[in-house]
Design a protein around this motif. Sequence first.
Motif, PDB file in Angstrom:
ATOM      1  N   LEU A   1       0.834  -1.206   0.000  1.00 33.47           N
ATOM      2  CA  LEU A   1       0.000   0.000   0.000  1.00 33.47           C
ATOM      3  C   LEU A   1       0.873   1.264   0.000  1.00 33.47           C
ATOM      4  O   LEU A   1       0.555   2.246  -0.675  1.00 33.47           O
ATOM      5  CB  LEU A   1      -0.921  -0.008   1.216  1.00 33.47           C
ATOM      6  CG  LEU A   1      -2.028  -1.067   1.223  1.00 33.47           C
ATOM      7  CD1 LEU A   1      -2.775  -1.039   2.545  1.00 33.47           C
ATOM      8  CD2 LEU A   1      -2.984  -0.849   0.050  1.00 33.47           C
ATOM      9  N   SER A   2       1.979   1.226   0.743  1.00 31.78           N
ATOM     10  CA  SER A   2       2.896   2.358   0.755  1.00 31.78           C
ATOM     11  C   SER A   2       3.480   2.604  -0.635  1.00 31.78           C
ATOM     12  O   SER A   2       3.619   3.750  -1.067  1.00 31.78           O
ATOM     13  CB  SER A   2       4.022   2.104   1.764  1.00 31.78           C
ATOM     14  OG  SER A   2       4.986   3.137   1.730  1.00 31.78           O
TER      15      SER A   2
ATOM     16  N   VAL B   1       0.717   9.736   3.829  1.00 31.23           N
ATOM     17  CA  VAL B   1       0.116   8.474   4.259  1.00 31.23           C
ATOM     18  C   VAL B   1       1.034   7.304   3.915  1.00 31.23           C
ATOM     19  O   VAL B   1       1.213   6.367   4.703  1.00 31.23           O
ATOM     20  CB  VAL B   1      -1.266   8.284   3.600  1.00 31.23           C
ATOM     21  CG1 VAL B   1      -1.801   6.875   3.870  1.00 31.23           C
ATOM     22  CG2 VAL B   1      -2.241   9.322   4.105  1.00 31.23           C
ATOM     23  N   GLY B   2       1.640   7.384   2.733  1.00 34.14           N
ATOM     24  CA  GLY B   2       2.568   6.336   2.319  1.00 34.14           C
ATOM     25  C   GLY B   2       3.763   6.230   3.247  1.00 34.14           C
ATOM     26  O   GLY B   2       4.225   5.128   3.571  1.00 34.14           O
TER      27      GLY B   2
ATOM     28  N   PHE C   1       9.284   1.124  -7.186  1.00 32.45           N
ATOM     29  CA  PHE C   1       8.257   0.874  -6.175  1.00 32.45           C
ATOM     30  C   PHE C   1       7.251  -0.168  -6.669  1.00 32.45           C
ATOM     31  O   PHE C   1       6.757  -0.979  -5.888  1.00 32.45           O
ATOM     32  CB  PHE C   1       7.555   2.177  -5.806  1.00 32.45           C
ATOM     33  CG  PHE C   1       8.476   3.206  -5.212  1.00 32.45           C
ATOM     34  CD1 PHE C   1       8.728   3.230  -3.853  1.00 32.45           C
ATOM     35  CD2 PHE C   1       9.117   4.140  -6.014  1.00 32.45           C
ATOM     36  CE1 PHE C   1       9.585   4.166  -3.295  1.00 32.45           C
ATOM     37  CE2 PHE C   1       9.976   5.084  -5.477  1.00 32.45           C
ATOM     38  CZ  PHE C   1      10.215   5.096  -4.116  1.00 32.45           C
ATOM     39  N   ASP C   2       6.964  -0.144  -7.972  1.00 33.07           N
ATOM     40  CA  ASP C   2       6.096  -1.163  -8.544  1.00 33.07           C
ATOM     41  C   ASP C   2       6.779  -2.531  -8.512  1.00 33.07           C
ATOM     42  O   ASP C   2       6.139  -3.548  -8.206  1.00 33.07           O
ATOM     43  CB  ASP C   2       5.728  -0.807  -9.986  1.00 33.07           C
ATOM     44  CG  ASP C   2       4.861   0.442 -10.077  1.00 33.07           C
ATOM     45  OD1 ASP C   2       4.164   0.741  -9.092  1.00 33.07           O
ATOM     46  OD2 ASP C   2       4.900   1.123 -11.117  1.00 33.07           O
ATOM     47  N   ALA C   3       8.081  -2.540  -8.817  1.00 34.59           N
ATOM     48  CA  ALA C   3       8.827  -3.798  -8.759  1.00 34.59           C
ATOM     49  C   ALA C   3       8.874  -4.328  -7.334  1.00 34.59           C
ATOM     50  O   ALA C   3       8.763  -5.541  -7.091  1.00 34.59           O
ATOM     51  CB  ALA C   3      10.245  -3.588  -9.298  1.00 34.59           C
ATOM     52  N   ALA C   4       9.021  -3.423  -6.364  1.00 34.78           N
ATOM     53  CA  ALA C   4       9.029  -3.827  -4.959  1.00 34.78           C
ATOM     54  C   ALA C   4       7.717  -4.484  -4.573  1.00 34.78           C
ATOM     55  O   ALA C   4       7.696  -5.487  -3.841  1.00 34.78           O
ATOM     56  CB  ALA C   4       9.298  -2.609  -4.065  1.00 34.78           C
ATOM     57  N   SER C   5       6.607  -3.938  -5.069  1.00 34.56           N
ATOM     58  CA  SER C   5       5.295  -4.519  -4.771  1.00 34.56           C
ATOM     59  C   SER C   5       5.195  -5.948  -5.277  1.00 34.56           C
ATOM     60  O   SER C   5       4.610  -6.820  -4.622  1.00 34.56           O
ATOM     61  CB  SER C   5       4.188  -3.666  -5.402  1.00 34.56           C
ATOM     62  OG  SER C   5       4.179  -2.361  -4.866  1.00 34.56           O
TER      63      SER C   5
END
Length: 455
Positions: free
Chosen positions: A114-115, A129-130, A201-205
């Motif tokens: 979510l972050s 929020v992140g 960040f997308d790769a981390a997800s």
Amino acid sequence: MELFYLIVFGGLAIVVATMELSKSNKDRINTSSAFNSFKNNYLLVYSLMMAGDWLQGPYVYYLYTTYGFGKGDIGQLFIAGFGSSMLFGTIVGSLADKHGRKRASITYCITYILSCITKHSPQYRVLMVGRILGGIATSLLFSAFESWLVAEHNKRGFEQQWLSITFSKAVFLGNGLVAILAGLLGNLLVGSLAMGPVAPFDAASIFLAIGMAVIISTWTENYGDPTESKDLMTQFKGAAVAIASDEKIALLGAIQSLFEGSMYTFVFLWTPALSPNGEDIPHGFIFSIFMLSSMLGSSLASRLLARSSIKVESYMQVVFVISSASLLLPVITSFLVAPSAEKGGSIKFAGCIQLIGFCVFEACVGLFWPSIMKMRSQYIPEDARSTIMNFFRIPLNIFVCIVLYNVDAFPITVMFGMCSGFLFLASMLQRRLLGVADRSRQDKVRELEAEPLNS
């Protein structure tokens, strides 16, 4: 890729490989196939979790700048992350014990994903929020996974000595090799493939989601000992008594807070230090260089710790002095090297000098982690270990928040000078710790020698 970065990376890689290959294999421990399967499962999960964390690190500051935020606004976002970690870090351990470590590990994955999703928004409130979610996730990362491992290891009846194998492998993979590969992957996504600063960040997800699937399908649930489920005030009072009654613990906590506070401040400062005029620098590749430097330091630490004739309290004085000098380098170069007025372009001469100094500091970080663990094992009592360690993180996070809150009020050289001063102070406290520890050992020897006479 500029030749300078490749030379630094290649040189460090050769040195690290040489040091690792030259180590003796006489200390290998024979383990069972069941343990090896259990260990490999945990290492897979831990590596995926750390990949999700390391992919984000080099691009957080850079992403915020692309959204048009200045150093002060970015500092506030960082404060939110550290403040969230400080607030929730004191309670996530007990929550994991009460509600399950597997469940807490899954919560880490969901919270961090979510972050990462919030990074797609350029709105300041969404990014805030992140950061708060990221702070909660960080607290879970450094509590839930280790707690699950220790409990599950003991529940399955494996030998206690084998636990150190899993820990050492996890540090080597998660904090070393995975960090380097994550930096290279991030640089590929942002640089070569030009997918934008949000791509890491997308790769981390994705890595976090894969790790969560492995946890759900292969891990069993475990809980903490009910006798350890004390309320926070009781835990903190016990920790405060232990710290107040033993100077060694108090000194160790101060040293840890000073070094880690300077280290986290450095994480915030290295990007603007190397690109003061918006120079185009390969953030992911530089991050990999830093991780190689850290691996060099940890490799050196393993050799030092293996020699009984060398005291960890003694050589850490030198490490803190060297780390202090390395972070003083940006201050020195500001006086000796004329600042460039050219906007953009590649890294300048002053930046190259500072990068070498930052590599030295990261090597000191690699020396610090196993060494501080060794000292913690010697001085912190086992019955209050986790409580005291969490107690130390409170002043650490307060320190970082204060620094970041005032980051826009001072030039970057002042910030580096302050960190250098704190590290020098850590060396002085380390010297004091050596003296106190030596006196404590001498007292114990005298007590043992006096026992036959008393009997």
